[in-house]
Write a protein that holds these residues in place. Structure first.
Motif, PDB file in Angstrom:
ATOM      1  N   LYS A  74       4.419  52.232  19.359  1.00 51.03           N
ATOM      2  CA  LYS A  74       4.900  52.319  20.742  1.00 51.03           C
ATOM      3  C   LYS A  74       4.214  53.439  21.510  1.00 51.03           C
ATOM      4  O   LYS A  74       3.885  53.288  22.696  1.00 51.03           O
ATOM      5  CB  LYS A  74       6.420  52.540  20.739  1.00 51.03           C
ATOM      6  N   GLN A  75       3.978  54.562  20.846  1.00 52.95           N
ATOM      7  CA  GLN A  75       3.412  55.742  21.505  1.00 52.95           C
ATOM      8  C   GLN A  75       1.883  55.772  21.470  1.00 52.95           C
ATOM      9  O   GLN A  75       1.270  56.768  21.836  1.00 52.95           O
ATOM     10  CB  GLN A  75       3.966  57.003  20.835  1.00 52.95           C
ATOM     11  N   ASN A  76       1.265  54.669  21.009  1.00 55.75           N
ATOM     12  CA  ASN A  76      -0.185  54.568  20.956  1.00 55.75           C
ATOM     13  C   ASN A  76      -0.814  55.532  19.938  1.00 55.75           C
ATOM     14  O   ASN A  76      -1.956  55.944  20.074  1.00 55.75           O
ATOM     15  CB  ASN A  76      -0.809  54.794  22.342  1.00 55.75           C
ATOM     16  N   ASP A  77      -0.056  55.881  18.899  1.00 57.61           N
ATOM     17  CA  ASP A  77      -0.606  56.681  17.813  1.00 57.61           C
ATOM     18  C   ASP A  77      -1.265  55.796  16.757  1.00 57.61           C
ATOM     19  O   ASP A  77      -2.103  56.258  15.988  1.00 57.61           O
ATOM     20  CB  ASP A  77       0.498  57.513  17.146  1.00 57.61           C
ATOM     21  N   ARG A 235       0.046  47.325  18.584  1.00 59.91           N
ATOM     22  CA  ARG A 235       0.632  47.943  19.773  1.00 59.91           C
ATOM     23  C   ARG A 235       0.383  47.048  20.995  1.00 59.91           C
ATOM     24  O   ARG A 235      -0.512  46.192  21.000  1.00 59.91           O
ATOM     25  CB  ARG A 235       0.046  49.333  19.994  1.00 59.91           C
TER      26      ARG A 235
END
Length: 308
Positions: A74-77, A235
């Motif tokens: 979700k956080q683009n990690d 993602r």
């Protein structure tokens, strides 16, 4: 004044090389995998990385818990997660999928299963279903061995204990790593002790240990002894932004037998996930045709060409 032919040829070659290098955008050059501490996901992630590395991509994977894997997507990690076991992960993944933060690419494995099991000598003594467990609480020392904290299987067991399903409120979950849990099971088997634990296929435990999956847990683990599929997820927007990797991920599917071999090489031959993948490809090069169909290297050439 006319330019020498050699200069023109060099200019053309440089232009062609530059165009080839530009086949993959900088944002797609690095492919970041979320990995959890399970050998099956180590195996499939290792295979994906070997293939992508050969195409010219730079890959990386980090081992995290399931909740952190989804938060990272979700956080683009992270870009990709190959370990969405369904239906056992349904409650964890639901908010991410419904919000659009995580997208399902494909089902990469069918024929899997995930539920509680006991050694077969325990089953022969009369424990073949979830309903039988409470009758033998003292022999099990009131323990059910699970995986790492936050694991979906653990959550299912915790829900059963909370609901007092089958009288399990008198039991407690012992959380551990996959290796830690299996160590406890192997120790119990060696001493003919009674033990309940999370079990699944594919996994070498199914050939190395004589175990019996318990029936009757359909409400919690799903029907047919926790029959499951494993999905590849990415993602939001990743497959659209990096279509070549997306096409590859859509092609990348496995069989239970294939994963059993890969996992056995990792667990019992002590190979790294990448080395296990390379060894499997060397023995079964035919798998490449389907996985790399329509997929390009980062220079635009057919991905299969680097394996011929």
């Amino acid at each position: 004044m006319k330019k020498p032919i050699l200069t023109l040829m060099l200019g053309t070659l440089m232009t062609t090389a530059t165009a080839a290098q530009a086949q993959v955008s900088e944002s797609c050059q690095d492919v970041r995998f979320a990995e959890v501490g399970w050998t099956d996901i180590q195996a499939t992630t290792g295979m994906a990385r070997v293939l992508l590395d050969k195409m010219g991509y730079d890959t990386d994977s980090k081992t995290v818990s399931v909740p952190i894997a989804y938060a990272g997507l979700k956080q683009n990690d992270f870009d990709v997660f190959l370990g969405n076991w369904m239906p056992s992960m349904a409650s964890i993944v639901k908010p991410y999928v419904e919000s659009g933060a995580v997208e399902t690419v494909t089902t990469n494995l069918k024929g899997a299963k995930y539920t509680l099991a006991v050694p077969s000598y325990v089953a022969k003594a009369g424990v073949t279903s979830f309903a039988d467990l409470i009758k033998h609480k003292s022999q099990f020392h009131g323990r059910i061995y699970g995986l790492e904290s936050g694991n979906d299987g653990n959550k299912i067991v915790e829900n059963m204990i909370h609901d007092n399903a089958f009288g399990l409120r008198r039991f407690r979950l012992v959380a551990s790593s996959e290796a830690g849990m299996l160590s406890e099971v192997k120790h119990a088997v060696q001493n003919k002790e009674w033990v309940i634990f999370l079990a699944w296929a594919p996994h070498p435990m199914n050939t190395k240990l004589d175990i019996t999956y318990l029936k009757g847990g359909d409400k919690y683990f799903g029907p047919d002894y926790g029959a499951a599929v494993v999905r590849t997820q990415a993602r939001k927007g990743y497959v659209q932004a990096c279509p070549n990797v997306g096409h590859f991920l859509n092609n990348l599917t496995f069989t239970v037998d294939m994963e059993n071999h890969l996992m056995d090489a990792i667990m019992n031959d002590h190979k790294s996930a990448k080395d296990a993948a390379k060894a499997y490809i060397a023995k079964h090069p035919e798998v490449l045709k389907g996985w790399l169909d329509g997929v390009k290297n980062t220079d635009g050439s057919p991905a299969l060409s680097r394996w011929q």
